[in-house]
Design a protein around this motif. Structure first.
Motif, PDB file in Angstrom:
ATOM      1  N   SER A  76      52.053  -3.365 -26.134  1.00  0.00           N
ATOM      2  CA  SER A  76      52.846  -4.300 -25.319  1.00  0.00           C
ATOM      3  C   SER A  76      53.784  -5.129 -26.184  1.00  0.00           C
ATOM      4  CB  SER A  76      51.930  -5.221 -24.502  1.00  0.00           C
ATOM      5  OG  SER A  76      51.146  -4.471 -23.598  1.00  0.00           O
ATOM      6  N   THR A  77      54.448  -4.469 -27.094  1.00  0.00           N
ATOM      7  CA  THR A  77      55.288  -5.167 -28.060  1.00  0.00           C
ATOM      8  C   THR A  77      56.601  -4.409 -28.258  1.00  0.00           C
ATOM      9  OG1 THR A  77      53.340  -6.024 -29.206  1.00  0.00           O
ATOM     10  CG2 THR A  77      55.423  -6.070 -30.406  1.00  0.00           C
ATOM     11  N   VAL A  78      57.659  -5.172 -28.401  1.00  0.00           N
ATOM     12  CA  VAL A  78      58.938  -4.598 -28.808  1.00  0.00           C
ATOM     13  C   VAL A  78      59.308  -5.179 -30.164  1.00  0.00           C
ATOM     14  CG1 VAL A  78      59.794  -4.122 -26.505  1.00  0.00           C
ATOM     15  CG2 VAL A  78      60.257  -6.326 -27.537  1.00  0.00           C
ATOM     16  N   TYR A  79      60.071  -4.410 -30.910  1.00  0.00           N
ATOM     17  CA  TYR A  79      60.451  -4.792 -32.266  1.00  0.00           C
ATOM     18  C   TYR A  79      61.958  -4.701 -32.419  1.00  0.00           C
ATOM     19  CZ  TYR A  79      55.525  -3.624 -32.901  1.00  0.00           C
ATOM     20  OH  TYR A  79      54.155  -3.564 -32.786  1.00  0.00           O
ATOM     21  N   LEU A  80      62.516  -5.678 -33.101  1.00  0.00           N
ATOM     22  CA  LEU A  80      63.928  -5.640 -33.445  1.00  0.00           C
ATOM     23  C   LEU A  80      64.015  -5.672 -34.964  1.00  0.00           C
ATOM     24  CD1 LEU A  80      66.804  -5.616 -32.274  1.00  0.00           C
ATOM     25  CD2 LEU A  80      66.835  -8.103 -32.606  1.00  0.00           C
ATOM     26  N   GLN A  81      64.297  -4.507 -35.543  1.00  0.00           N
ATOM     27  CA  GLN A  81      64.480  -4.412 -36.980  1.00  0.00           C
ATOM     28  C   GLN A  81      65.919  -4.761 -37.306  1.00  0.00           C
ATOM     29  OE1 GLN A  81      62.224  -3.615 -39.515  1.00  0.00           O
ATOM     30  NE2 GLN A  81      63.925  -4.128 -40.874  1.00  0.00           N
ATOM     31  N   MET A  82      66.091  -5.759 -38.150  1.00  0.00           N
ATOM     32  CA  MET A  82      67.422  -6.244 -38.478  1.00  0.00           C
ATOM     33  C   MET A  82      67.664  -6.044 -39.967  1.00  0.00           C
ATOM     34  SD  MET A  82      67.515  -9.734 -36.183  1.00  0.00           S
ATOM     35  CE  MET A  82      66.407 -10.614 -37.272  1.00  0.00           C
ATOM     36  N   ASN A  83      68.636  -5.236 -40.286  1.00  0.00           N
ATOM     37  CA  ASN A  83      68.990  -4.943 -41.670  1.00  0.00           C
ATOM     38  C   ASN A  83      70.375  -5.479 -41.990  1.00  0.00           C
ATOM     39  OD1 ASN A  83      66.552  -3.491 -41.907  1.00  0.00           O
ATOM     40  ND2 ASN A  83      67.549  -1.595 -41.251  1.00  0.00           N
ATOM     41  N   SER A  84      70.650  -5.580 -43.266  1.00  0.00           N
ATOM     42  CA  SER A  84      71.969  -6.028 -43.729  1.00  0.00           C
ATOM     43  C   SER A  84      72.407  -7.300 -43.015  1.00  0.00           C
ATOM     44  CB  SER A  84      73.007  -4.917 -43.509  1.00  0.00           C
ATOM     45  OG  SER A  84      72.631  -3.736 -44.170  1.00  0.00           O
ATOM     46  N   LEU A  85      71.529  -8.274 -43.001  1.00  0.00           N
ATOM     47  CA  LEU A  85      71.812  -9.511 -42.271  1.00  0.00           C
ATOM     48  C   LEU A  85      72.974 -10.265 -42.894  1.00  0.00           C
ATOM     49  CD1 LEU A  85      68.162 -10.539 -41.474  1.00  0.00           C
ATOM     50  CD2 LEU A  85      69.980 -10.197 -39.784  1.00  0.00           C
ATOM     51  N   LYS A  86      73.726 -10.922 -42.019  1.00  0.00           N
ATOM     52  CA  LYS A  86      74.902 -11.679 -42.413  1.00  0.00           C
ATOM     53  C   LYS A  86      74.722 -13.127 -41.990  1.00  0.00           C
ATOM     54  CE  LYS A  86      77.713  -7.618 -41.250  1.00  0.00           C
ATOM     55  NZ  LYS A  86      78.842  -7.125 -40.408  1.00  0.00           N
ATOM     56  N   PRO A  87      75.430 -14.044 -42.628  1.00  0.00           N
ATOM     57  CA  PRO A  87      75.334 -15.453 -42.206  1.00  0.00           C
ATOM     58  C   PRO A  87      75.671 -15.638 -40.726  1.00  0.00           C
ATOM     59  CG  PRO A  87      76.360 -15.314 -44.351  1.00  0.00           C
ATOM     60  CD  PRO A  87      76.199 -13.907 -43.867  1.00  0.00           C
ATOM     61  N   GLU A  88      76.563 -14.842 -40.197  1.00  0.00           N
ATOM     62  CA  GLU A  88      76.925 -14.965 -38.779  1.00  0.00           C
ATOM     63  C   GLU A  88      75.829 -14.479 -37.835  1.00  0.00           C
ATOM     64  OE1 GLU A  88      78.717 -13.504 -41.210  1.00  0.00           O
ATOM     65  OE2 GLU A  88      79.779 -11.716 -40.465  1.00  0.00           O
ATOM     66  N   ASP A  89      74.762 -13.908 -38.381  1.00  0.00           N
ATOM     67  CA  ASP A  89      73.604 -13.552 -37.562  1.00  0.00           C
ATOM     68  C   ASP A  89      72.676 -14.746 -37.330  1.00  0.00           C
ATOM     69  OD1 ASP A  89      73.493 -10.425 -39.317  1.00  0.00           O
ATOM     70  OD2 ASP A  89      74.227 -10.760 -37.273  1.00  0.00           O
ATOM     71  N   THR A  90      72.969 -15.850 -37.957  1.00  0.00           N
ATOM     72  CA  THR A  90      72.145 -17.047 -37.781  1.00  0.00           C
ATOM     73  C   THR A  90      72.179 -17.514 -36.336  1.00  0.00           C
ATOM     74  OG1 THR A  90      72.458 -17.775 -40.063  1.00  0.00           O
ATOM     75  CG2 THR A  90      71.875 -19.459 -38.440  1.00  0.00           C
ATOM     76  N   ALA A  91      71.008 -17.623 -35.732  1.00  0.00           N
ATOM     77  CA  ALA A  91      70.904 -17.990 -34.324  1.00  0.00           C
ATOM     78  C   ALA A  91      69.428 -18.073 -33.945  1.00  0.00           C
ATOM     79  CB  ALA A  91      71.601 -16.968 -33.432  1.00  0.00           C
ATOM     80  N   VAL A  92      69.181 -18.537 -32.733  1.00  0.00           N
ATOM     81  CA  VAL A  92      67.859 -18.406 -32.133  1.00  0.00           C
ATOM     82  C   VAL A  92      67.857 -17.083 -31.362  1.00  0.00           C
ATOM     83  CG1 VAL A  92      66.162 -19.359 -30.541  1.00  0.00           C
ATOM     84  CG2 VAL A  92      67.557 -20.888 -31.952  1.00  0.00           C
ATOM     85  N   TYR A  93      66.839 -16.282 -31.611  1.00  0.00           N
ATOM     86  CA  TYR A  93      66.746 -14.960 -31.014  1.00  0.00           C
ATOM     87  C   TYR A  93      65.703 -14.974 -29.905  1.00  0.00           C
ATOM     88  CZ  TYR A  93      69.686 -12.902 -34.589  1.00  0.00           C
ATOM     89  OH  TYR A  93      70.753 -12.572 -35.394  1.00  0.00           O
ATOM     90  N   TYR A  94      66.080 -14.407 -28.765  1.00  0.00           N
ATOM     91  CA  TYR A  94      65.225 -14.390 -27.594  1.00  0.00           C
ATOM     92  C   TYR A  94      64.973 -12.962 -27.126  1.00  0.00           C
ATOM     93  CZ  TYR A  94      66.623 -19.297 -27.148  1.00  0.00           C
ATOM     94  OH  TYR A  94      66.857 -20.631 -27.381  1.00  0.00           O
ATOM     95  N   CYS A  95      63.734 -12.693 -26.747  1.00  0.00           N
ATOM     96  CA  CYS A  95      63.457 -11.434 -26.072  1.00  0.00           C
ATOM     97  C   CYS A  95      63.327 -11.716 -24.571  1.00  0.00           C
ATOM     98  CB  CYS A  95      62.186 -10.779 -26.600  1.00  0.00           C
ATOM     99  SG  CYS A  95      60.673 -11.756 -26.458  1.00  0.00           S
ATOM    100  N   ALA A  96      63.580 -10.698 -23.791  1.00  0.00           N
ATOM    101  CA  ALA A  96      63.560 -10.846 -22.345  1.00  0.00           C
ATOM    102  C   ALA A  96      63.092  -9.546 -21.709  1.00  0.00           C
ATOM    103  CB  ALA A  96      64.947 -11.226 -21.831  1.00  0.00           C
ATOM    104  N   ALA A  97      62.561  -9.656 -20.501  1.00  0.00           N
ATOM    105  CA  ALA A  97      62.038  -8.490 -19.794  1.00  0.00           C
ATOM    106  C   ALA A  97      62.547  -8.466 -18.371  1.00  0.00           C
ATOM    107  CB  ALA A  97      60.504  -8.510 -19.792  1.00  0.00           C
ATOM    108  N   ARG A  98      62.752  -7.268 -17.896  1.00  0.00           N
ATOM    109  CA  ARG A  98      63.137  -7.115 -16.500  1.00  0.00           C
ATOM    110  C   ARG A  98      62.539  -5.827 -15.964  1.00  0.00           C
ATOM    111  NH1 ARG A  98      67.626  -4.035 -14.815  1.00  0.00           N
ATOM    112  NH2 ARG A  98      68.128  -5.642 -13.275  1.00  0.00           N
ATOM    113  N   PRO A  99      62.149  -5.838 -14.704  1.00  0.00           N
ATOM    114  CA  PRO A  99      61.675  -4.579 -14.103  1.00  0.00           C
ATOM    115  C   PRO A  99      62.845  -3.630 -13.899  1.00  0.00           C
ATOM    116  CG  PRO A  99      61.746  -6.308 -12.455  1.00  0.00           C
ATOM    117  CD  PRO A  99      62.098  -6.954 -13.750  1.00  0.00           C
TER     118      PRO A  99
END
Length: 122
Positions: A76-99
């Motif tokens: 029951s888990t999703v993963y977001l692998q983030m590579n080659s991160l940039k300063p502009e990727d700075t943010a609060v990250y949210y996951c969401a679900a929908r049927p």
């Protein structure tokens, strides 16, 4: 369904992070999942979405080729692998679900996690 995002942190440009979103409640495997982010003073931005089966993903152009979304329905888990991160990727990250099907639009997701902060230094 309740969602708990984790895995954020402070990294340097070029580093990688893997975010996780653990879901509780029934029928996780029937929900499409999405990731969004919001930087200070900016609107919420769509990043990626994955179908209930994990067989189809869509990415925003800003992260295509750098981020990979996957899911493990047994956990029951999703993963977001983030590579080659940039300063502009700075943010609060949210996951969401929908049927039903995936969507790029946050307004179409009824369930949201609490967010995890990602900070990328230059």
């Amino acid at each position: 369904v309740q969602l708990q995002a984790s895995g954020g942190g402070l990294v340097q440009a070029g580093d990688s992070l893997r975010l996780s979103c653990a879901a509780s409640g029934r029928s996780f495997s029937t929900y499409a999942m999405g990731w969004f982010r919001q930087a200070p003073g900016k609107e919420r931005e769509f990043l990626a979405t994955i179908t209930w089966s994990g067989g189809w993903t869509i990415y925003a152009d800003s992260v295509k080729g750098r981020f990979t979304l996957s899911r493990d329905n047994a956990k029951s888990t999703v993963y977001l692998q983030m590579n080659s991160l940039k300063p502009e990727d700075t943010a609060v990250y949210y996951c969401a679900a929908r049927p039903y099907g995936s969507s790029r639009f946050g307004s179409e997701y009824p369930y949201w996690g609490q967010g995890t902060q990602v900070t990328v230094s230059s």
